[in-house]
Design a protein around this motif. Structure first.
Motif, PDB file in Angstrom:
ATOM      1  N   UNK A   1      80.090  38.126  43.035  1.00  0.00           N
ATOM      2  CA  UNK A   1      80.181  36.391  43.540  1.00  0.00           C
ATOM      3  C   UNK A   1      79.917  36.381  44.841  1.00  0.00           C
ATOM      4  N   UNK A   2      80.081  37.747  45.558  1.00  0.00           N
ATOM      5  CA  UNK A   2      79.705  37.684  47.164  1.00  0.00           C
ATOM      6  C   UNK A   2      78.354  37.780  47.010  1.00  0.00           C
ATOM      7  N   UNK A   3      77.572  38.554  46.255  1.00  0.00           N
ATOM      8  CA  UNK A   3      76.033  38.676  46.154  1.00  0.00           C
ATOM      9  C   UNK A   3      75.619  37.447  45.955  1.00  0.00           C
ATOM     10  N   UNK A   4      76.058  36.735  44.859  1.00  0.00           N
ATOM     11  CA  UNK A   4      75.421  35.418  44.649  1.00  0.00           C
ATOM     12  C   UNK A   4      75.543  34.416  45.845  1.00  0.00           C
ATOM     13  N   UNK A   5      76.791  34.388  46.465  1.00  0.00           N
ATOM     14  CA  UNK A   5      77.082  33.573  47.550  1.00  0.00           C
ATOM     15  C   UNK A   5      76.055  33.673  48.699  1.00  0.00           C
TER      16      UNK A   5
ATOM     17  N   UNK B   1      73.000  34.255  48.522  1.00  0.00           N
ATOM     18  CA  UNK B   1      71.838  33.456  48.353  1.00  0.00           C
ATOM     19  C   UNK B   1      71.824  32.035  48.189  1.00  0.00           C
TER      20      UNK B   1
END
Ligand code: SF4
Lengths: 200, 468
Positions: free
Chosen positions: A171-175, A177
């Motif tokens: 979720x942190x990875x997606x956030x 971006x």
């Protein structure tokens, strides 16, 4: 998510192929709204039916590595299966292959899935059923090591490996971006398909 | 082999939804619609709360209750305390985050039945749900797949997922169905042929004469079971059958938007000569109805055949097959037709739509089910139930001695009170015959709705061919 680098632990062999998620955690235990408490019902039906089922045997009480035959985790997408395995104290599952959704669910909870060639899994299964087997799972080095020094190499998806080694959440990875996603959404809105509820 | 600029429908949808892909990482992938149900969502909402994140876009969500609810008439009252909390939790979450929710008497049904009914499932979309049978929506030329609860949380919070690109596989269904043979038989034949891990890691595109001739409901049956051979998803290019089904559905595009949509949808079709990682052909001309004999959907044979002899099976299947036979109390080499049954179930997201129920009514009309058999007919949605009543199929079912229940997953997974009792044998239109799937100790034979109905009348596994 907890970090995982390496682990040395006892192996519990389950010499079955196609272990599906209904076997791992039967549907009747899915009504909980939390992630905890599934461990005691891991493999519930198999345990109730067969007193010799590995999970019923005290010698495997402190095992943290599960060793199974082929196509582990097929069937439903229930993440409860992963939660059940983790909360019963297992950190690693070794198999000849894993079902897709199960693999992805495991990655998101830090359950390490090691795929080894058929012949090696067969040998290890035979060995673990004969006498106590302890293995070291080294995710950093992508190695399974036996006490006698034998080393088996395995391949792990590099991105997943990175996340599990560092305890990182998707979720942190997606956030990270967020802006790209917003920009993308704007251009995509020109497609007629984009707004499902807008016209009703 | 195709050249590099030809693309399959899967490639086209995939590419148009990738926001960004860093070399060696999975793609950040945009989701157009997420369906939500009570069993796999609570923990995802909790994660959102813990992280203090809002819901990204509630207009791309639709929730309903289907798995753990009762199917008796007074279904508002849920006796199982945990199931009651689960349903109530979803109600609260939908209210809190302003998520469209189809509650009882408001269009409730199985997620995979109501999405298409409402016209929410459209070609070219990416659709996910915390349920492996999300592949059903692929019938419309959407890329639809099941996800876990963590991923439900990711989509709630960001509208995106991290995805590795799957491989592609083409399945061609050649020829025509014989009388009494249906889409369910075709997909069981495929799974029987390639095995339950046969399509692991692939997205299947179904093509061929038989697919072209199928109704949307039949196509949904086929795509629904893609996951049973391990496929990530299954899809079918949209055509005039797709457009005719979608026209005037509540959420389908209207007016000028409609013609624009058609133009876009038509562009999705796979290019000629595009490349697939794998291709399989299934010939339907000679296919008889198919039933399962074991404890996974790949253990399937034609009803005219006998339970396989262990010695004739490959080494890798010996142990599983032996255990399966011990569980299903069948002997190797015996004819499968004529196996006595105790229960019959018509329903689920595989075969719980109106067309399925019409077929069942056609078989049951003028007959009574066998006195030893209990038969449940569970519509996939409130809309299906409504249609059943309008067409007076409920009278046919009642006269035949079958029980028409309220909509839900019911005996497909036995999470509510609807369970096949221990040791009893059920012929079922659902999708999984895993040990205990329909209740602890239950034995399941997967089959088409027609075979279920014909077997219920005879009290034993029976080919429905005589009714058509
Ligand atoms: S009907 Fe069965 S397969 Fe379909 S969503 Fe419900 S439980 Fe899952």
């Amino acid at each position: 998510m907890e970090k995982f680098k390496s682990l040395t632990a006892k192996v519990m062999p389950i010499p079955l192929t196609d272990i599906d998620t209904d076997m791992i955690i039967p549907a009747q235990f899915l009504t909980s709204v939390s992630k905890e408490g599934y461990g005691e019902n891991l493999f519930r039906r198999l345990r109730d039916k067969d007193p010799q089922f590995p999970l019923n045997q005290t010698k495997y009480k402190d095992a943290a590595i599960m060793l199974t035959d082929n196509n582990f985790g097929c069937g439903s997408s229930r993440e409860h299966a992963v939660w059940a395995i983790l909360s019963a104290g297992f950190k690693v599952v070794i198999s000849k292959s894993f079902a897709d959704i199960f693999f992805s669910n495991s990655a998101k909870n830090g359950l390490v899935l090691v795929t080894l060639p058929e012949q090696i899994v067969d040998e290890l299964l035979a060995e673990a059923q004969k006498h106590e087997l302890t293995l070291t799972i080294d995710l950093e080095a992508e190695e399974v090591r036996k006490v006698n020094g034998t080393v088996y190499k395995f391949k792990y998806d590099p991105f997943r490996r990175h996340c599990i080694l560092n305890g990182l959440d998707d979720i942190d990875y997606i956030l990270s971006m967020k802006n790209e996603i917003a920009q993308f959404r704007k251009t995509q809105m020109t497609k007629p398909v984009a707004s499902t509820f807008a016209n009703n | 082999m195709g050249n590099t600029d030809t693309k399959s429908i899967f490639e086209k949808i995939w590419q148009s939804h990738v926001v960004k892909q860093i070399e060696g990482h999975p793609a950040v992938f945009v989701i157009d619609l997420m369906l939500i149900h009570e069993v796999t969502s609570a923990q995802a909402f909790k994660t959102l709360e813990e992280k203090g994140l809002p819901v990204f876009d509630s207009s791309k969500l639709l929730a309903t209750i289907d798995h753990s609810i009762p199917t008796r008439a007074n279904r508002w009252e849920i006796f199982d305390e945990a199931a009651k909390i689960q349903v109530e939790t979803l109600r609260q979450n939908c209210k809190k985050y302003n998520i469209p929710f189809r509650d009882f008497n408001q269009g409730q049904g199985i997620v995979h039945v109501i999405g298409p009914e409402l016209g929410l499932t459209q070609p070219g979309m990416t659709i996910v749900c915390g349920d492996s049978h999300t592949s059903t929506h692929g019938a419309f030329g959407a890329l639809a797949f099941g996800i876990g609860t963590s991923e439900v949380g990711h989509v709630l919070a960001t509208g995106c997922l991290l995805q590795q690109k799957p491989k592609s596989m083409k399945v061609e269904f050649r020829g025509h169905f014989r009388k009494g043979v249906f889409a369910k038989d075709a997909i069981l034949a495929l799974i029987g042929k390639i095995g339950i891990g046969g399509a692991n890691g692939h997205v299947i595109e179904y093509t061929g004469q038989a697919i072209d001739a199928m109704s949307m409901e039949e196509r949904m049956t086929v795509c629904n079971m893609s996951i049973e051979c391990g496929a990530r998803a299954g899809l079918i290019a949209p055509d005039k059958t797709t457009f005719a089904y979608l026209k005037d559905r509540p959420h389908a595009p209207k007016g000028e938007q409609w013609s624009k949509a058609i133009e876009y949808w038509q562009s999705l079709k796979s290019d000629n000569n595009c490349k697939y990682d794998r291709e399989v052909i299934i010939d339907l001309d000679k296919l008889h109805p198919v039933v399962t004999w074991g404890t996974n959907p790949g253990q399937a044979i034609q009803i005219t055949e006998s339970v396989p002899k262990l010695a004739n099976l490959p080494d890798s299947e010996q142990a599983v097959s032996k255990a399966a036979l011990a569980y299903t109390h069948l002997s190797e080499g015996t004819k499968i037709e004529g196996t006595p049954i105790d229960w019959a179930f018509v329903g689920s997201c595989t075969n719980g739509r109106i067309e399925d129920l019409r077929i069942v009514a056609k078989v049951l009309a003028g007959h009574h089910i066998h006195p030893q058999v209990t038969m449940y007919i569970v519509p996939g949605s409130e809309a299906v139930l409504e249609q059943v009543k309008q067409e007076h199929l409920d009278k046919v079912f009642a006269e035949a001695g079958a029980q028409l229940r309220m909509p839900g997953c019911s005996m497909c997974l036995g999470m509510n009170d609807d369970k096949v009792p221990e040791g009893k044998r059920c012929v079922s239109s659902s999708n999984r015959n895993f040990q205990g799937r329909q209740g602890p100790g239950s034995i399941t034979h997967l089959a088409s709705p027609a075979t279920v109905a014909a077997s219920a009348i005879a009290g034993k596994l029976t080919s429905p061919e005589q009714y058509f």
